[in-house]
Scaffold this motif. Sequence first.
Motif, PDB file in Angstrom:
ATOM      1  N   SER A  67       0.853  -1.180   0.000  1.00 43.81           N
ATOM      2  CA  SER A  67       0.000   0.000   0.000  1.00 43.81           C
ATOM      3  C   SER A  67       0.893   1.236   0.000  1.00 43.81           C
ATOM      4  N   ARG A  68       0.310   2.320  -0.477  1.00 42.59           N
ATOM      5  CA  ARG A  68       1.025   3.593  -0.516  1.00 42.59           C
ATOM      6  C   ARG A  68       0.286   4.581   0.382  1.00 42.59           C
ATOM      7  N   ALA A  69       1.005   5.108   1.356  1.00 42.99           N
ATOM      8  CA  ALA A  69       0.467   6.129   2.248  1.00 42.99           C
ATOM      9  C   ALA A  69       0.979   7.481   1.772  1.00 42.99           C
ATOM     10  N   VAL A  70       0.095   8.467   1.733  1.00 44.27           N
ATOM     11  CA  VAL A  70       0.484   9.840   1.416  1.00 44.27           C
ATOM     12  C   VAL A  70       0.456  10.631   2.708  1.00 44.27           C
ATOM     13  N   ILE A  71       1.552  11.345   2.963  1.00 36.86           N
ATOM     14  CA  ILE A  71       1.717  12.104   4.191  1.00 36.86           C
ATOM     15  C   ILE A  71       1.898  13.571   3.827  1.00 36.86           C
ATOM     16  N   GLU A  72       1.039  14.404   4.383  1.00 32.23           N
ATOM     17  CA  GLU A  72       1.071  15.847   4.134  1.00 32.23           C
ATOM     18  C   GLU A  72       1.858  16.519   5.249  1.00 32.23           C
ATOM     19  N   ARG A  73       2.805  17.350   4.857  1.00 35.21           N
ATOM     20  CA  ARG A  73       3.585  18.097   5.850  1.00 35.21           C
ATOM     21  C   ARG A  73       2.696  19.146   6.513  1.00 35.21           C
ATOM     22  N   LEU A  74       2.695  19.166   7.832  1.00 37.60           N
ATOM     23  CA  LEU A  74       1.966  20.179   8.583  1.00 37.60           C
ATOM     24  C   LEU A  74       2.899  21.261   9.107  1.00 37.60           C
ATOM     25  N   GLU A  75       4.098  20.846   9.491  1.00 36.62           N
ATOM     26  CA  GLU A  75       5.062  21.778  10.067  1.00 36.62           C
ATOM     27  C   GLU A  75       6.476  21.316   9.764  1.00 36.62           C
TER      28      GLU A  75
END
Length: 146
Positions: A67-75
């Motif tokens: 599976s591929r997880a997408v992680i959005e930068r918050l800080e």
Amino acid sequence: MKTGALIIAFAIAALGTAPAAACIPEPPPHWPSILRADGPALFIGRVTTVETLPEPRRTTTLEITESRAVIERLEAIQGQPKPTYALTAAESVRRLGDYAGMVCVDFQRVKVGDLVLGMEAPNGALRLFEPHQIPSEFTSRIEAYR
């Protein structure tokens, strides 16, 4: 003296053939070498999607559904992390044929909504730290995003 040397040699030989020796986890982070002026990109992020890939990856002995997880930068904590990262890891593994050997793969350990502390390695690979590995100075910053 000879008996002691024989026991030590036997123990070393046994460790070399022990199944657990084949799957060695990543060492704990050495924060002083990470948190420095010229250190790697470090960020707090949120997992926005986790999708199973349509085709399993196959080797001669294994079939690995990923599976591929997408992680959005918050800080951004340090350096210049990208706005988003993708992390591909195993969802499940199936042995092929009569293979009975050890299986060592990185399993997907995140789910949608998880808050993570991530680091971009010099080769561009993403490393996510386990909650127990995160320094207390970042815990409250991560908690602020809950």
